[in-house]
Design a protein around this motif. Structure first.
Motif, PDB file in Angstrom:
ATOM      1  N   ARG A  41       0.834  -1.211   0.000  1.00 30.89           N
ATOM      2  CA  ARG A  41       0.000   0.000   0.000  1.00 30.89           C
ATOM      3  C   ARG A  41       0.869   1.262   0.000  1.00 30.89           C
ATOM      4  O   ARG A  41       0.652   2.181  -0.790  1.00 30.89           O
ATOM      5  N   LEU A  42       1.872   1.250   0.859  1.00 33.93           N
ATOM      6  CA  LEU A  42       2.763   2.410   0.935  1.00 33.93           C
ATOM      7  C   LEU A  42       3.520   2.612  -0.370  1.00 33.93           C
ATOM      8  O   LEU A  42       3.649   3.719  -0.875  1.00 33.93           O
ATOM      9  N   HIS A  43       3.982   1.510  -0.904  1.00 34.99           N
ATOM     10  CA  HIS A  43       4.750   1.551  -2.149  1.00 34.99           C
ATOM     11  C   HIS A  43       3.879   2.134  -3.269  1.00 34.99           C
ATOM     12  O   HIS A  43       4.335   2.948  -4.067  1.00 34.99           O
ATOM     13  N   LEU A  44       2.616   1.710  -3.288  1.00 37.99           N
ATOM     14  CA  LEU A  44       1.738   2.119  -4.386  1.00 37.99           C
ATOM     15  C   LEU A  44       1.219   3.558  -4.212  1.00 37.99           C
ATOM     16  O   LEU A  44       1.018   4.262  -5.195  1.00 37.99           O
ATOM     17  N   ARG A  45       1.007   3.949  -2.965  1.00 37.39           N
ATOM     18  CA  ARG A  45       0.380   5.249  -2.752  1.00 37.39           C
ATOM     19  C   ARG A  45       1.163   6.376  -3.416  1.00 37.39           C
ATOM     20  O   ARG A  45       0.608   7.256  -4.068  1.00 37.39           O
ATOM     21  N   GLU A  46       2.440   6.273  -3.271  1.00 39.17           N
ATOM     22  CA  GLU A  46       3.307   7.298  -3.853  1.00 39.17           C
ATOM     23  C   GLU A  46       3.085   7.378  -5.370  1.00 39.17           C
ATOM     24  O   GLU A  46       3.068   8.449  -5.957  1.00 39.17           O
ATOM     25  N   LYS A  47       2.876   6.217  -5.974  1.00 41.33           N
ATOM     26  CA  LYS A  47       2.676   6.209  -7.434  1.00 41.33           C
ATOM     27  C   LYS A  47       1.319   6.762  -7.834  1.00 41.33           C
ATOM     28  O   LYS A  47       1.192   7.479  -8.828  1.00 41.33           O
ATOM     29  N   PHE A  48       0.295   6.411  -7.074  1.00 41.05           N
ATOM     30  CA  PHE A  48      -1.036   6.942  -7.397  1.00 41.05           C
ATOM     31  C   PHE A  48      -1.016   8.456  -7.404  1.00 41.05           C
ATOM     32  O   PHE A  48      -1.629   9.110  -8.242  1.00 41.05           O
TER      33      PHE A  48
END
Ligand code: SF4
Lengths: 502, 246
Positions: free
Chosen positions: A201-208
């Motif tokens: 989730r943390l990894h993806l949030r930055e990308k979103f």
């Protein structure tokens, strides 16, 4: 571009060889058995809850059949509706076409990164690789897809692409790879599923928050309203579908439904068949663009890539009704032992065995229609009633015909089939063969059973004993004991004579 | 009732005892069994392996030889399924209307043994006696093509002296699949191993099924492992009486 180039990764060996590695991998088999077993039970329970389950299946199958018969008509309606709602429709004849269109659209935004919603169609055409070649990085945001992408791996299941991975493997992949692709995994990451999900989730949030372009697939599209639908269970898809400025959807042309109202039956069938849930946690619907809400630019790429050719085959076309629920994979005893990689395509399991050969031409995937015992469990499970065994035997006949056309010398199998065909179509020849078999068996059998034999028969006799054929076949016994007693008076001369008619 | 026995080429050659059992059983129930000598094979192996032209003469022969009986019985779910479901496919493919008509006439008269007994002859207690521990494997084609349901179990439950034990994961395919066992023998073996494990877990003396091909596959594995578990076709258990000494 044609044939095997239609889908990525058919370069694998034929199914039996590709399955060998999976069969030897005990961890993989344990993962698969546990996962498919759990989903299987959940699905049965979820289906049993609806008293009209069988009716729903019938309705869904009917809608799909009807739509496929007039697919061109519904696609044109869809194009009109999407355009009217402010979207742009593109037509892609094959994988190369679709990749070119998407690459062009991304480049036009000036961006170099896209976030992706889990999509079979983009995997089918190898979009991520094509984008990478053009200097664009595509980030998978579905948890399982993320695991597959970070692991440099291939999906092994339609719905649970990382079904073949255990959680300790996932932890290792996260620790090793996340930093390469964006925010690294937290230090001291354990292998508890919740910890792993949080890391993702943390990894993806930055990308979103960063990416301005998203690429999605589509589960359904309604031709009357131009509405596109994606169902998912994590909410990551919804982030991709709402946050970026530009949304590009790649959709197989078979996904169109005549009307918005048709979604009703499919949104009931899909979650129950796939995850055994009553409803999908997230169902996203969007219609073109809406000012001040979501992407300002929407493109719908309609992908053919072998589908119209499939449509032309009146037995095989039913495979296009597939809603990718993966119920057939989860009940398939062959899939359970081999996993998805052996099928050499993003569509594994029973549906892969009938869809892939049609998309790429049966001569390019000739071992796939044979990767089934025809036990029929898939047909029983399929929410849209695709008669997978029927399509399998149909494609087997096509594979054999393709082989006959392509060779000067018949294969050993073809010769054997021809010879047995001759024997089995004549009672006198069959009787002679039975006599010979019994004679031969007496030479090799011990205690009435035949043990391991050399040569081509070793495949059978390597793990099983075979009973020796008895001295007297039933027909011989009948003639000797019954016919003489007169209970079967007419069973002789004229029938024997008739017997040899070809 | 005038019943024709379609023994199937595999049973004819390898398991004549099954044919004798069917005959004994039906005669005991008061019926006449005939054995058309012109019969050969339903064509299933050729059909399922993709050899359609080779299948055609067998379909033709079947429709000819078995025309006009009250019922045709086959002690094989998969062969009965082939005749009922697929013969018309072959006839249609070759555009042979006369054959299609002949097939449509014959196909509905063809029954798998348990269907014939329960649905047509209306019996579940056939007066059999088999004092052994038995577990039953419902073969895929009986289960899903013919939908024989619990008919075989109802017949078995009525057998005197039998100790019928449930087979875990009974409806999972055994991995035979005709030429599948050769073409994908490693996958087939993996499926067989699980099936054998389940059979052994029941403590049964005999594994029963309505298809000798599946029994040959599973029984062959059990024999190689020297488990001591035997196989019996459903017909043989139903034909056994108190007078028998097995
Ligand atoms: S073929 Fe049927 S069961 Fe298999 S994935 Fe498609 S819809 Fe689901």
């Amino acid at each position: 571009m044609s044939g095997a180039d239609n889908v990525v990764w058919l370069g694998t060996p034929a199914f039996p060889e590709a399955a060998r590695g999976a069969l030897a991998d005990t961890r993989l088999r344990a993962n698969l058995r546990r996962a498919t077993g759990t989903i299987r039970d959940k699905r049965l329970k979820a289906a049993a809850e609806l008293h009209d389950w069988e009716e729903l299946r019938e309705r869904a199958a009917a809608v799909k059949r009807r739509t496929l018969r007039h697919l061109d008509h519904h696609l044109l309606r869809l194009e009109k509706a999407v355009t009217a709602a402010g979207g742009t429709v593109h037509w892609a004849a094959d994988a190369a076409d679709a990749n070119r269109i998407v690459t062009y659209l991304v480049k036009a935004t000036g961006e170099r990164e896209v976030v992706k919603v889990k999509s079979m169609a983009t995997q089918e055409i190898g979009l991520n690789e094509a984008l990478a070649d053009a200097g664009i990085r595509a980030y998978e945001t579905d948890l399982a897809e993320l695991i597959v992408q970070l692991g440099g791996d291939r999906p092994s299941h339609i719905l649970v692409p990382a079904i073949h991975r255990g959680r300790s493997e996932i932890r290792e992949i996260f620790l090793r790879e996340m930093g390469e692709w964006g925010s690294p995994a937290p230090e001291g990451l354990g292998d508890d599923p919740r910890e792993l999900a949080e890391a993702a989730r943390l990894h993806l949030r930055e990308k979103f928050l960063r990416c301005k372009v998203a690429v999605s697939g589509a589960n359904f599209a309604a031709a009357d309203t131009g509405t596109v639908a994606v169902v998912e269970s994590e909410g990551n898809g919804r982030m991709c579908l709402t946050l970026p400025d530009t949304l590009i959807t790649v959709m197989g042309i078979e996904k169109v439904l005549p009307s918005f109202a048709d979604l009703d039956v499919f949104l009931q069938l899909l979650p129950r068949s796939s995850t055994g849930e009553r409803m999908n946690p997230y169902t996203s619907l969007w219609t073109g663009v809406t000012e001040g809400d979501g992407p300002t630019d929407f493109h719908l790429v309609l992908l053919d890539n072998g589908r119209t050719a499939t449509l032309a085959d009146d037995v095989g076309r039913q495979a296009l009704a597939c809603i990718r629920c993966s119920a057939c994979l989860n009940v398939c005893p062959v899939y359970e032992r081999t996993g998805g990689h052996a099928y050499g395509s993003v569509y594994p399991g029973p549906i892969g065995a009938v869809l892939t050969p049609q998309l790429v031409g049966v001569e390019n995937a000739a071992s796939l229609p044979f990767a089934s015992t025809l036990c029929g469990a898939c047909y029983d499970a399929c929410p849209v009633k695709i008669n997978i065994p029927e399509v399998l035997v149909h494609l087997r006949a096509e594979a054999v015909e393709a082989q006959r056309r392509g060779r000067f010398l018949p294969t050993v199998e073809a010769l054997a089939m021809k010879a047995t065909g001759l024997v089995l179509s004549s009672p006198t020849r069959l009787a002679a063969a039975q006599w010979l078999a019994a004679l031969g068996a007496r030479l090799v059998a011990r205690d009435g059973r035949i043990g391991a034999l050399p040569g081509p028969l070793a495949r059978w006799t390597g793990t099983r004993d075979t009973p020796a054929p008895p001295r007297e076949s039933l027909r011989a016994w009948w003639r000797r004991s019954k016919a003489v007693k007169g209970t079967q008076g007419h069973a002789s001369a004229e029938e024997e004579a008739a017997g040899d008619r070809p | 009732m005038r019943i024709a026995l379609f023994i199937t080429c595999f049973n004819d050659t390898m398991f004549p005892d099954t044919g004798r059992a069917v005959t004994r059983l039906l005669e005991r129930l008061g019926h006449t069994v005939e054995f058309p000598q012109g019969q050969t094979c339903c064509g299933q192996m050729h059909f399922n392996t993709g050899y359609r032209p080779e299948t055609l003469p067998m379909v033709r022969r079947f429709a000819e030889v078995f025309a006009g009986y009250d019922a045709v019985v086959a002690p094989s779910g998969s062969c009965a399924g082939m005749v009922r479901d697929h013969h018309r496919v072959v006839a249609a493919q070759y555009g042979d209307n006369a054959l299609t008509e002949a097939v449509e006439e014959v196909a509905p008269t063809v029954y798998e043994l348990s269907e014939l007994l329960v649905d047509v002859l209306g019996v579940t207690d056939v007066g059999a006696c088999f004092p052994h521990r038995v577990t039953y494997h419902p073969t895929c084609h009986s289960l899903r093509m013919l939908r024989v349901g619990d008919r075989p179990l109802r017949l078995l439950r009525a057998v005197k002296g039998i100790d019928l034990v449930e087979l875990p994961a009974a409806d999972t395919c055994c991995g035979f699949g005709g030429t599948f066992a050769l073409k994908n023998h490693e996958v087939s073996n993996a499926m067989l191993a699980d099936k054998m494990r389940h059979v052994q877990s029941t403590g049964a003396e005999f594994l029963c099924a309505g298809d000798n091909s599946c029994l040959t596959h599973i029984g062959g594995g059990l024999s190689r492992l020297r488990t001591g578990i035997g196989t019996r076709h459903l017909a043989e258990i139903l034909a056994a009486t108190e007078g028998d000494t097995r």
